[in-house]
Design a protein around this motif. Structure first.
Motif, PDB file in Angstrom:
ATOM      1  N   MET A  86       0.813  -1.224   0.000  1.00  0.00           N
ATOM      2  CA  MET A  86       0.000   0.000   0.000  1.00  0.00           C
ATOM      3  C   MET A  86       0.841   1.265   0.000  1.00  0.00           C
ATOM      4  SD  MET A  86      -3.204  -0.655  -0.187  1.00  0.00           S
ATOM      5  CE  MET A  86      -3.931   0.895   0.361  1.00  0.00           C
ATOM      6  N   ARG A  87       2.159   1.118  -0.029  1.00  0.00           N
ATOM      7  CA  ARG A  87       3.032   2.290   0.001  1.00  0.00           C
ATOM      8  C   ARG A  87       2.820   3.145  -1.252  1.00  0.00           C
ATOM      9  NH1 ARG A  87       8.930   0.495   0.587  1.00  0.00           N
ATOM     10  NH2 ARG A  87       8.505  -0.183  -1.562  1.00  0.00           N
ATOM     11  N   GLY A  88       2.639   4.431  -1.058  1.00  0.00           N
ATOM     12  CA  GLY A  88       2.423   5.355  -2.165  1.00  0.00           C
ATOM     13  C   GLY A  88       0.969   5.671  -2.425  1.00  0.00           C
ATOM     14  N   THR A  89       0.056   4.837  -1.952  1.00  0.00           N
ATOM     15  CA  THR A  89      -1.364   5.082  -2.206  1.00  0.00           C
ATOM     16  C   THR A  89      -1.950   6.107  -1.250  1.00  0.00           C
ATOM     17  OG1 THR A  89      -1.965   3.214  -0.784  1.00  0.00           O
ATOM     18  CG2 THR A  89      -1.682   2.756  -3.125  1.00  0.00           C
ATOM     19  N   GLY A  90      -1.252   6.389  -0.134  1.00  0.00           N
ATOM     20  CA  GLY A  90      -1.746   7.419   0.771  1.00  0.00           C
ATOM     21  C   GLY A  90      -1.785   8.796   0.122  1.00  0.00           C
ATOM     22  N   VAL A  91      -0.898   9.018  -0.845  1.00  0.00           N
ATOM     23  CA  VAL A  91      -0.917  10.288  -1.574  1.00  0.00           C
ATOM     24  C   VAL A  91      -2.232  10.441  -2.331  1.00  0.00           C
ATOM     25  CG1 VAL A  91       0.256  11.653  -3.345  1.00  0.00           C
ATOM     26  CG2 VAL A  91       1.581  10.254  -1.756  1.00  0.00           C
ATOM     27  N   LEU A  92      -2.730   9.336  -2.881  1.00  0.00           N
ATOM     28  CA  LEU A  92      -4.006   9.386  -3.607  1.00  0.00           C
ATOM     29  C   LEU A  92      -5.154   9.757  -2.670  1.00  0.00           C
ATOM     30  CD1 LEU A  92      -3.646   6.192  -5.823  1.00  0.00           C
ATOM     31  CD2 LEU A  92      -3.237   8.555  -6.486  1.00  0.00           C
ATOM     32  N   ALA A  93      -5.138   9.188  -1.476  1.00  0.00           N
ATOM     33  CA  ALA A  93      -6.192   9.531  -0.511  1.00  0.00           C
ATOM     34  C   ALA A  93      -6.124  11.006  -0.144  1.00  0.00           C
ATOM     35  CB  ALA A  93      -6.046   8.665   0.741  1.00  0.00           C
ATOM     36  N   THR A  94      -4.912  11.527   0.010  1.00  0.00           N
ATOM     37  CA  THR A  94      -4.764  12.950   0.335  1.00  0.00           C
ATOM     38  C   THR A  94      -5.261  13.831  -0.804  1.00  0.00           C
ATOM     39  OG1 THR A  94      -2.860  12.442   1.734  1.00  0.00           O
ATOM     40  CG2 THR A  94      -3.118  14.720   1.019  1.00  0.00           C
ATOM     41  N   ILE A  95      -4.905  13.461  -2.033  1.00  0.00           N
ATOM     42  CA  ILE A  95      -5.345  14.246  -3.199  1.00  0.00           C
ATOM     43  C   ILE A  95      -6.867  14.207  -3.325  1.00  0.00           C
ATOM     44  CG2 ILE A  95      -5.290  14.364  -5.722  1.00  0.00           C
ATOM     45  CD1 ILE A  95      -2.397  13.425  -5.586  1.00  0.00           C
ATOM     46  N   GLY A  96      -7.442  13.025  -3.167  1.00  0.00           N
ATOM     47  CA  GLY A  96      -8.892  12.904  -3.287  1.00  0.00           C
ATOM     48  C   GLY A  96      -9.642  13.670  -2.218  1.00  0.00           C
ATOM     49  N   ALA A  97      -9.056  13.786  -1.032  1.00  0.00           N
ATOM     50  CA  ALA A  97      -9.752  14.467   0.070  1.00  0.00           C
ATOM     51  C   ALA A  97      -9.577  15.979   0.029  1.00  0.00           C
ATOM     52  CB  ALA A  97      -9.252  13.920   1.409  1.00  0.00           C
ATOM     53  N   THR A  98      -8.436  16.458  -0.458  1.00  0.00           N
ATOM     54  CA  THR A  98      -8.141  17.886  -0.345  1.00  0.00           C
ATOM     55  C   THR A  98      -8.323  18.668  -1.644  1.00  0.00           C
ATOM     56  OG1 THR A  98      -5.788  17.488  -0.810  1.00  0.00           O
ATOM     57  CG2 THR A  98      -6.494  17.442   1.498  1.00  0.00           C
ATOM     58  N   SER A  99      -8.274  17.991  -2.790  1.00  0.00           N
ATOM     59  CA  SER A  99      -8.342  18.730  -4.062  1.00  0.00           C
ATOM     60  C   SER A  99      -9.620  19.562  -4.206  1.00  0.00           C
ATOM     61  CB  SER A  99      -8.206  17.756  -5.237  1.00  0.00           C
ATOM     62  OG  SER A  99      -6.909  17.237  -5.296  1.00  0.00           O
ATOM     63  N   PRO A 100     -10.808  19.036  -3.861  1.00  0.00           N
ATOM     64  CA  PRO A 100     -12.000  19.896  -3.983  1.00  0.00           C
ATOM     65  C   PRO A 100     -11.913  21.158  -3.140  1.00  0.00           C
ATOM     66  CG  PRO A 100     -12.640  17.598  -3.733  1.00  0.00           C
ATOM     67  CD  PRO A 100     -11.179  17.667  -3.453  1.00  0.00           C
ATOM     68  N   PHE A 101     -11.322  21.059  -1.955  1.00  0.00           N
ATOM     69  CA  PHE A 101     -11.222  22.235  -1.093  1.00  0.00           C
ATOM     70  C   PHE A 101     -10.174  23.217  -1.616  1.00  0.00           C
ATOM     71  CE2 PHE A 101     -12.721  18.751   1.602  1.00  0.00           C
ATOM     72  CZ  PHE A 101     -13.913  19.299   2.061  1.00  0.00           C
ATOM     73  N   VAL A 102      -9.095  22.684  -2.197  1.00  0.00           N
ATOM     74  CA  VAL A 102      -8.103  23.569  -2.801  1.00  0.00           C
ATOM     75  C   VAL A 102      -8.713  24.319  -3.980  1.00  0.00           C
ATOM     76  CG1 VAL A 102      -5.886  23.661  -4.005  1.00  0.00           C
ATOM     77  CG2 VAL A 102      -6.174  22.150  -2.037  1.00  0.00           C
ATOM     78  N   GLY A 103      -9.480  23.597  -4.808  1.00  0.00           N
ATOM     79  CA  GLY A 103     -10.162  24.254  -5.919  1.00  0.00           C
ATOM     80  C   GLY A 103     -11.183  25.269  -5.446  1.00  0.00           C
ATOM     81  N   LEU A 104     -11.890  24.938  -4.361  1.00  0.00           N
ATOM     82  CA  LEU A 104     -12.867  25.883  -3.817  1.00  0.00           C
ATOM     83  C   LEU A 104     -12.183  27.137  -3.283  1.00  0.00           C
ATOM     84  CD1 LEU A 104     -15.814  26.438  -3.105  1.00  0.00           C
ATOM     85  CD2 LEU A 104     -15.430  25.258  -0.923  1.00  0.00           C
ATOM     86  N   PHE A 105     -11.012  26.968  -2.682  1.00  0.00           N
ATOM     87  CA  PHE A 105     -10.258  28.139  -2.230  1.00  0.00           C
ATOM     88  C   PHE A 105      -9.908  29.046  -3.406  1.00  0.00           C
ATOM     89  CE2 PHE A 105      -5.965  29.943  -1.852  1.00  0.00           C
ATOM     90  CZ  PHE A 105      -6.193  30.880  -0.864  1.00  0.00           C
ATOM     91  N   GLY A 106      -9.457  28.449  -4.517  1.00  0.00           N
ATOM     92  CA  GLY A 106      -9.155  29.252  -5.697  1.00  0.00           C
ATOM     93  C   GLY A 106     -10.382  29.962  -6.238  1.00  0.00           C
ATOM     94  N   THR A 107     -11.526  29.270  -6.204  1.00  0.00           N
ATOM     95  CA  THR A 107     -12.766  29.887  -6.691  1.00  0.00           C
ATOM     96  C   THR A 107     -13.179  31.064  -5.809  1.00  0.00           C
ATOM     97  OG1 THR A 107     -13.525  27.817  -7.662  1.00  0.00           O
ATOM     98  CG2 THR A 107     -15.201  29.456  -7.165  1.00  0.00           C
ATOM     99  N   VAL A 108     -13.149  30.862  -4.504  1.00  0.00           N
ATOM    100  CA  VAL A 108     -13.538  31.941  -3.593  1.00  0.00           C
ATOM    101  C   VAL A 108     -12.603  33.133  -3.753  1.00  0.00           C
ATOM    102  CG1 VAL A 108     -13.742  32.566  -1.165  1.00  0.00           C
ATOM    103  CG2 VAL A 108     -14.629  30.372  -1.961  1.00  0.00           C
ATOM    104  N   TRP A 109     -11.311  32.856  -3.847  1.00  0.00           N
ATOM    105  CA  TRP A 109     -10.367  33.956  -4.013  1.00  0.00           C
ATOM    106  C   TRP A 109     -10.604  34.688  -5.338  1.00  0.00           C
ATOM    107  CZ3 TRP A 109      -6.784  35.616  -0.474  1.00  0.00           C
ATOM    108  CH2 TRP A 109      -5.884  36.597  -0.910  1.00  0.00           C
TER     109      TRP A 109
END
Length: 248
Positions: free
Chosen positions: A124-147
């Motif tokens: 499972m090594r390396g797949t934790g990055v995918l979980a992080t991307i899947g969980a945080t990308s919508p919020f990062v995009g929302l931050f860009g939209t709000v800004w």
């Protein structure tokens, strides 16, 4: 009549016209998406090779009749060889303990379980990055939209122009960040679940190898016990034969 020139709203044009903060957010999301697909390719190739090696090792241990033969048939770089060597090492260290069949099996099982868990973590090594991307990308995009929307409204207030033609481009550029966030997050979640299922299948194969190793250990212990009992019968029968020969 004057012909109005069409306004270009392509993603590239919106990226170039966006503010520096929104542009940085978009770059981060694009890099996250590229990283997701890179992990998919790398882990898929790795898991395919691992499953092929585990299948060959399973056939080897299935055909082996003793633990020593299983050690000879497995490659030194494989998890199967590691499991066999762990069982062999524990058996050698417990050679001075008499009549310790069940205790030896318990110690070997504990050791193999730890090796099996370590192999599962490695798969499972390396797949934790995918979980992080899947969980945080919508919020990062929302931050860009709000800004971006905040910047657009600030520009509208400064220019005192409230027409839709003035408002729409800035809002569209801001919403592009949210779209990129979803583009990065959705494949990351799907790919993470896919790799998790593939890793679970590999862990099941490793569990099968553990069971095969324990079967070889049990088989060898059975042979040793049979030889020990046979030796006891011979020793106990010798005085009786001697007495018969002397007529006692």
């Amino acid at each position: 009549m004057t012909d109005l020139a069409p306004v270009s709203f392509s993603p590239w044009e919106m990226f170039l016209n966006a503010g520096p903060v929104v542009r940085c957010v978009m770059v981060v999301l694009v890099l996250a998406s590229l990283l997701t697909w890179t992990i998919l390719i790398a882990k898929s190739v790795e898991l395919l090779r691992v499953r092929a090696r585990l299948a060959r090792a399973e056939q080897t241990l299935e055909q082996a009749s003793t633990l020593d033969l299983g050690e000879e048939g497995t490659r030194p770089s494989s998890i199967a060889h590691t499991l066999v060597m762990a069982a062999e090492t524990e058996r050698r260290r417990s050679a001075d303990i008499p009549n310790d069949g069940e205790g030896l099996k318990e110690r070997i099982v504990l050791h193999l379980e730890r090796l099996e868990a370590a192999e599962g973590r490695r798969l499972m090594r390396g797949t934790g990055v995918l979980a992080t991307i899947g969980a945080t990308s919508p919020f990062v995009g929302l931050f860009g939209t709000v800004w971006g929307i905040m910047t657009s409204f600030t520009g509208i207030a400064a220019s005192k122009a409230t027409s839709l033609a003035v408002v729409a481009p800035g809002i569209a550029e801001a919403l592009l960040a949210t779209a990129l966030g979803l583009v990065a997050a959705i494949p990351a979640v799907v790919i993470y679940n896919h790799l998790a299922r593939q890793s679970a299948a590999c862990r099941a194969q490793v569990a099968d190898l553990t069971a095969l190793v324990m079967r070889l250990v049990s088989r060898d212990l059975g042979r040793m016990q049979a030889q020990t009992q046979s030796g006891q019968v011979v020793r106990l029968g010798t005085p009786r034969d001697a007495r018969a020969a002397t007529g006692e």
